[in-house]
Motif scaffolding. Structure first.
Motif, PDB file in Angstrom:
ATOM      1  N   LEU A  47      31.710  54.738  81.507  1.00  0.00           N
ATOM      2  CA  LEU A  47      32.392  56.004  81.251  1.00  0.00           C
ATOM      3  C   LEU A  47      33.625  55.717  80.405  1.00  0.00           C
ATOM      4  CD1 LEU A  47      32.681  59.036  81.721  1.00  0.00           C
ATOM      5  CD2 LEU A  47      33.897  58.526  83.846  1.00  0.00           C
ATOM      6  N   HIS A  48      33.591  56.170  79.161  1.00  0.00           N
ATOM      7  CA  HIS A  48      34.673  55.921  78.215  1.00  0.00           C
ATOM      8  C   HIS A  48      35.352  57.245  77.866  1.00  0.00           C
ATOM      9  CE1 HIS A  48      33.204  51.781  77.358  1.00  0.00           C
ATOM     10  NE2 HIS A  48      32.023  52.327  77.610  1.00  0.00           N
ATOM     11  N   LEU A  49      36.582  57.411  78.357  1.00  0.00           N
ATOM     12  CA  LEU A  49      37.344  58.640  78.106  1.00  0.00           C
ATOM     13  C   LEU A  49      38.734  58.273  77.589  1.00  0.00           C
ATOM     14  CD1 LEU A  49      36.338  60.680  81.300  1.00  0.00           C
ATOM     15  CD2 LEU A  49      35.332  60.815  79.016  1.00  0.00           C
ATOM     16  N   PHE A  50      38.780  57.445  76.593  1.00  0.00           N
ATOM     17  CA  PHE A  50      40.030  57.008  75.986  1.00  0.00           C
ATOM     18  C   PHE A  50      40.661  58.155  75.203  1.00  0.00           C
ATOM     19  CE2 PHE A  50      42.315  55.608  72.254  1.00  0.00           C
ATOM     20  CZ  PHE A  50      43.132  54.576  72.708  1.00  0.00           C
ATOM     21  N   GLY A  51      41.924  58.445  75.467  1.00  0.00           N
ATOM     22  CA  GLY A  51      42.673  59.406  74.660  1.00  0.00           C
ATOM     23  C   GLY A  51      42.084  60.793  74.628  1.00  0.00           C
ATOM     24  N   CYS A  52      41.740  61.332  75.795  1.00  0.00           N
ATOM     25  CA  CYS A  52      41.089  62.646  75.869  1.00  0.00           C
ATOM     26  C   CYS A  52      42.020  63.765  76.338  1.00  0.00           C
ATOM     27  CB  CYS A  52      39.887  62.573  76.805  1.00  0.00           C
ATOM     28  SG  CYS A  52      38.527  61.559  76.171  1.00  0.00           S
ATOM     29  N   GLY A  53      43.298  63.476  76.470  1.00  0.00           N
ATOM     30  CA  GLY A  53      44.230  64.503  76.920  1.00  0.00           C
ATOM     31  C   GLY A  53      44.099  64.836  78.393  1.00  0.00           C
ATOM     32  N   LEU A  54      43.510  63.950  79.177  1.00  0.00           N
ATOM     33  CA  LEU A  54      43.360  64.184  80.616  1.00  0.00           C
ATOM     34  C   LEU A  54      44.711  64.021  81.301  1.00  0.00           C
ATOM     35  CD1 LEU A  54      40.088  62.123  81.180  1.00  0.00           C
ATOM     36  CD2 LEU A  54      40.291  64.611  81.045  1.00  0.00           C
ATOM     37  N   TYR A  55      45.024  64.943  82.193  1.00  0.00           N
ATOM     38  CA  TYR A  55      46.312  64.885  82.868  1.00  0.00           C
ATOM     39  C   TYR A  55      46.216  65.046  84.377  1.00  0.00           C
ATOM     40  CZ  TYR A  55      45.729  69.960  82.858  1.00  0.00           C
ATOM     41  OH  TYR A  55      45.235  71.228  83.042  1.00  0.00           O
ATOM     42  N   HIS A  56      45.014  65.318  84.891  1.00  0.00           N
ATOM     43  CA  HIS A  56      44.869  65.584  86.319  1.00  0.00           C
ATOM     44  C   HIS A  56      43.664  64.844  86.874  1.00  0.00           C
ATOM     45  CE1 HIS A  56      44.874  67.568  90.157  1.00  0.00           C
ATOM     46  NE2 HIS A  56      43.721  68.180  89.925  1.00  0.00           N
ATOM     47  N   ILE A  57      43.867  64.177  87.996  1.00  0.00           N
ATOM     48  CA  ILE A  57      42.766  63.541  88.722  1.00  0.00           C
ATOM     49  C   ILE A  57      42.455  64.410  89.934  1.00  0.00           C
ATOM     50  CG2 ILE A  57      42.039  61.556  90.082  1.00  0.00           C
ATOM     51  CD1 ILE A  57      42.139  60.688  87.345  1.00  0.00           C
ATOM     52  N   PRO A  58      41.404  65.211  89.883  1.00  0.00           N
ATOM     53  CA  PRO A  58      41.088  66.073  91.019  1.00  0.00           C
ATOM     54  C   PRO A  58      40.598  65.244  92.202  1.00  0.00           C
ATOM     55  CG  PRO A  58      39.370  66.224  89.363  1.00  0.00           C
ATOM     56  CD  PRO A  58      40.451  65.396  88.761  1.00  0.00           C
ATOM     57  N   PRO A  59      40.792  65.736  93.430  1.00  0.00           N
ATOM     58  CA  PRO A  59      40.320  64.997  94.609  1.00  0.00           C
ATOM     59  C   PRO A  59      38.799  64.959  94.663  1.00  0.00           C
ATOM     60  CG  PRO A  59      41.093  67.182  95.237  1.00  0.00           C
ATOM     61  CD  PRO A  59      41.453  67.008  93.793  1.00  0.00           C
ATOM     62  N   LEU A  60      38.276  63.879  95.218  1.00  0.00           N
ATOM     63  CA  LEU A  60      36.835  63.720  95.383  1.00  0.00           C
ATOM     64  C   LEU A  60      36.500  63.685  96.868  1.00  0.00           C
ATOM     65  CD1 LEU A  60      35.887  61.016  92.721  1.00  0.00           C
ATOM     66  CD2 LEU A  60      35.396  63.456  92.641  1.00  0.00           C
ATOM     67  N   PRO A  61      35.613  64.579  97.338  1.00  0.00           N
ATOM     68  CA  PRO A  61      35.236  64.557  98.754  1.00  0.00           C
ATOM     69  C   PRO A  61      34.458  63.303  99.121  1.00  0.00           C
ATOM     70  CG  PRO A  61      33.876  66.111  97.534  1.00  0.00           C
ATOM     71  CD  PRO A  61      34.960  65.675  96.605  1.00  0.00           C
ATOM     72  N   SER A  62      33.740  62.737  98.159  1.00  0.00           N
ATOM     73  CA  SER A  62      33.005  61.497  98.385  1.00  0.00           C
ATOM     74  C   SER A  62      32.854  60.778  97.052  1.00  0.00           C
ATOM     75  CB  SER A  62      31.626  61.772  98.997  1.00  0.00           C
ATOM     76  OG  SER A  62      30.841  62.565  98.120  1.00  0.00           O
ATOM     77  N   ILE A  63      32.707  59.453  97.117  1.00  0.00           N
ATOM     78  CA  ILE A  63      32.584  58.649  95.911  1.00  0.00           C
ATOM     79  C   ILE A  63      31.120  58.285  95.693  1.00  0.00           C
ATOM     80  CG2 ILE A  63      33.338  56.573  94.717  1.00  0.00           C
ATOM     81  CD1 ILE A  63      35.526  58.627  95.322  1.00  0.00           C
ATOM     82  N   ASN A  64      30.576  58.687  94.536  1.00  0.00           N
ATOM     83  CA  ASN A  64      29.171  58.432  94.228  1.00  0.00           C
ATOM     84  C   ASN A  64      28.989  57.557  92.997  1.00  0.00           C
ATOM     85  OD1 ASN A  64      28.132  60.187  96.345  1.00  0.00           O
ATOM     86  ND2 ASN A  64      28.867  61.879  95.080  1.00  0.00           N
ATOM     87  N   PHE A  65      30.088  56.954  92.527  1.00  0.00           N
ATOM     88  CA  PHE A  65      29.996  56.090  91.346  1.00  0.00           C
ATOM     89  C   PHE A  65      29.384  54.739  91.726  1.00  0.00           C
ATOM     90  CE2 PHE A  65      33.648  58.662  89.584  1.00  0.00           C
ATOM     91  CZ  PHE A  65      32.962  59.135  88.470  1.00  0.00           C
ATOM     92  N   ASN A  66      28.191  54.777  92.259  1.00  0.00           N
ATOM     93  CA  ASN A  66      27.598  53.555  92.795  1.00  0.00           C
ATOM     94  C   ASN A  66      27.202  52.556  91.719  1.00  0.00           C
ATOM     95  OD1 ASN A  66      27.776  54.546  95.471  1.00  0.00           O
ATOM     96  ND2 ASN A  66      25.892  55.715  95.186  1.00  0.00           N
ATOM     97  N   SER A  67      26.926  53.036  90.514  1.00  0.00           N
ATOM     98  CA  SER A  67      26.470  52.155  89.444  1.00  0.00           C
ATOM     99  C   SER A  67      27.552  51.859  88.413  1.00  0.00           C
ATOM    100  CB  SER A  67      25.256  52.778  88.733  1.00  0.00           C
ATOM    101  OG  SER A  67      24.187  53.014  89.621  1.00  0.00           O
TER     102      SER A  67
END
Length: 246
Positions: A178-198
């Protein structure tokens, strides 16, 4: 973004595989007239300052299978691949049952990324990076249908309005990069569960986060590369082993 919409329609009709790097056409043919006209229409909405597509002409005897960047099936004459952009191709073979590799970085598109890209459900690799904010994303719902996606690169696209970016990417079971370099992101929303298994590679560099680094990042057991340069996270870096159970 009309050019992108035209490309999506053409992908659906001709099941072409799109990669990067212009190359010489082949000697298959003749190409299908409908596909030839679709390519000519698509060309009208592309920026080609170097005139690389000068062979794309509409004369009656012009075979689109011999045009620069076009690869056709040697037997049927159907267009299989389009090579657009400025870097070397990473694609070695075509997949006739659906498009799996789509790389449109530096192709000159502008505007809002059309949600119709989500119809390409066989995609494994999607790159729409290096547009310097010329491409915008209002939400990530169209990405949610790309359940086979392994590589997603939207670096330098404007994602500042896409508040659901994390929830959607978290639900992609095959996502490895997952490459999101320089995308103007400013907020990390909460995650109820983590599914980034791969997930093995995560790049959130050059964004404008104002919160502390989320702890779930350090629980990703398959993560081998984490890029957070100049991303704005505040506070100390926590003990990685603590959250991995080491």
């Amino acid at each position: 973004m009309r050019a992108v919409l035209l490309l999506i329609r053409f992908l659906t009709i001709a099941t072409i595989t799109v990669s990067i790097g212009l190359c010489n056409g082949n000697l298959a043919g003749p190409c299908k007239e409908g596909e030839k006209q679709a390519l000519l229409t698509f060309k009208q909405h592309l920026k080609d300052p170097a005139n690389r597509l000068s062979s794309w002409v509409g004369e009656e005897d012009s075979n689109c299978c011999n045009w620069t960047g076009v690869v056709c099936d040697n037997l049927t004459g159907h267009v299989l691949e389009l090579h657009l952009g400025n870097s070397n191709s990473l694609l070695n073979s075509t997949l006739p049952w659906g498009v799996r590799y789509l790389n449109l970085s530096k192709a000159g598109f502008e505007g809002i990324i059309p949600h119709q890209l989500g119809n390409l459900t066989s995609l494994r690799y999607l790159c729409l990076g290096d547009y310097k904010y010329n491409l915008k994303v209002e939400n990530f719902q169209w990405v949610s249908g790309l359940s086979h996606l392994e590589h997603l690169d939207m670096s330098s696209a404007d994602l500042s309005k896409a508040s659901d970016w994390l929830q959607v990417t978290n639900m992609l079971p095959s996502l490895k990069e997952l490459h999101l370099f320089g995308c103007g992101l400013y907020h990390i929303p909460p995650l109820p569960s983590i599914n980034f298994n791969s997930l093995a590679i995560l790049d959130l560099s050059a964004n404008v986060f104002t919160s502390s680094m989320p702890k779930w990042v350090f629980s990703l057991r398959n993560l081998v590369s984490l890029s957070l340069n100049n991303c704005g996270f505040q506070g100390p870096i926590v003990n990685l082993g603590k959250y991995r159970g080491e």
